[in-house]
Design an enzyme around this catalytic site. Structure first.
Site, PDB file in Angstrom:
ATOM      1  N   ARG A 142    -122.544  -0.014  -4.591  1.00  0.00           N
ATOM      2  CA  ARG A 142    -122.416   0.390  -3.450  1.00  0.00           C
ATOM      3  C   ARG A 142    -120.966   1.097  -3.046  1.00  0.00           C
ATOM      4  NH1 ARG A 142    -126.279  -0.200  -4.679  1.00  0.00           N
ATOM      5  NH2 ARG A 142    -128.030  -1.736  -3.917  1.00  0.00           N
ATOM      6  N   SER A 184    -128.174  -2.716   5.854  1.00  0.00           N
ATOM      7  CA  SER A 184    -127.228  -4.328   5.581  1.00  0.00           C
ATOM      8  C   SER A 184    -126.101  -3.724   6.343  1.00  0.00           C
ATOM      9  CB  SER A 184    -127.038  -4.385   4.005  1.00  0.00           C
ATOM     10  OG  SER A 184    -128.423  -4.360   3.467  1.00  0.00           O
ATOM     11  N   GLU A 254    -120.827  -2.809   5.132  1.00  0.00           N
ATOM     12  CA  GLU A 254    -121.538  -1.689   4.103  1.00  0.00           C
ATOM     13  C   GLU A 254    -121.877  -0.721   5.397  1.00  0.00           C
ATOM     14  OE1 GLU A 254    -125.780  -1.239   1.744  1.00  0.00           O
ATOM     15  OE2 GLU A 254    -124.234  -2.918   1.375  1.00  0.00           O
TER      16      GLU A 254
END
Length: 265
Positions: A142, A184, A254
């Protein structure tokens, strides 16, 4: 430069934000670092003091097979990519149907499901500053170090669309809430899960105003109706503080917080 008014309480997946004027990027030369480039706002929490915003125009919404590779414009929605690959029997993109967003955002955060990541088959991207080959980009879970707005990306072209993978990804997503969220909330720390940590400090199903950490999956900050930015920030800070106090782990967001008070610049 053209502009467009966008109501972020309807446009963003978490249903938070005011109606704001957003500049539309047609010509790469028009971009300056005064602006923050948004996509389809699936991992965005829009603040009450947002930066100046810009969005790619429809000019960057395309998919084509070119030079035995797949070239995709950064404004192309993930659902369109998945449909194109299914129709043309193209492999390696089955997972994108379960990742909401546009191609630029997926590449920028190296989106994926488990070991299936967008960077696996990437060859190069073009940005407002020129072309970057994959080996000139730092990337990980990520994460990428891409600094400039992505205009398009080129991928290796392999055939063999796999319906079994589509089912697998569907199952992987089945425990996620359908209530409005930004996906998320926190990145999983190495060797652990953000959801487990939030639950361990007693914040699963914790509600502030109209926002709560979902009772279905604690790492999803959901809008139960009329949730506002301040409610979301209160919960994010509480989770970070409690997890740090109990486990010595700082939960890194995130979700992207677009508010001048919470941004690095």
């Amino acid at each position: 430069m053209k502009t467009k008014k966008i109501d972020f309480s309807k446009f963003s997946s978490i249903n938070i934000g005011d109606t704001l004027e957003v500049f539309l990027l047609e010509d790469p030369d028009d971009f300056t670092s005064d602006y923050y480039l948004i996509g389809s706002c699936n991992n965005i929490l829009m603040g009450t003091q947002p930066p100046k915003l810009m969005k790619l125009s429809k000019k960057y919404d395309y998919i084509k097979i070119e030079d035995n590779s797949l070239k995709i414009g950064a404004a192309t929605p993930s659902g369109k990519i998945a449909s194109f690959c299914k129709k043309h029997n193209i492999a390696n993109f089955e997972f994108v149907s379960h990742l909401p967003g546009t191609l630029g955002g997926l590449v920028y955060m190296n989106a994926g499901l488990k070991e299936y990541e967008i960077f696996n088959n990437l060859i190069r991207i073009s940005t407002t500053k020129g072309i970057l080959n994959k080996n000139n980009i730092s990337f990980g879970y990520r994460f990428t170090d891409i600094k400039d707005p992505i205009l398009d990306a080129t991928f290796t072209l392999e055939y063999g669309f796999d319906e079994e993978k589509v089912e697998l990804f569907k199952k992987m997503r089945s425990n996620q809430p359908s209530t409005p969220s930004a996906g998320s909330c926190f990145k999983n720390p190495q060797g652990d899960y953000a959801g487990r940590l939030i639950e361990a400090v007693g914040l699963k199903a914790k509600r502030v105003g109209g926002m709560e950490f979902s009772s279905e999956h604690a790492n999803f900050l959901v809008n139960c109706g009329n949730g506002v930015f301040e409610d979301a920030i209160t919960l994010i800070k509480e989770a970070q503080k409690n997890v740090l106090d109990k486990f010595g782990i700082f939960l890194e967001c995130e979700v992207m917080i677009l508010d001048k008070r919470y941004m690095n610049h």
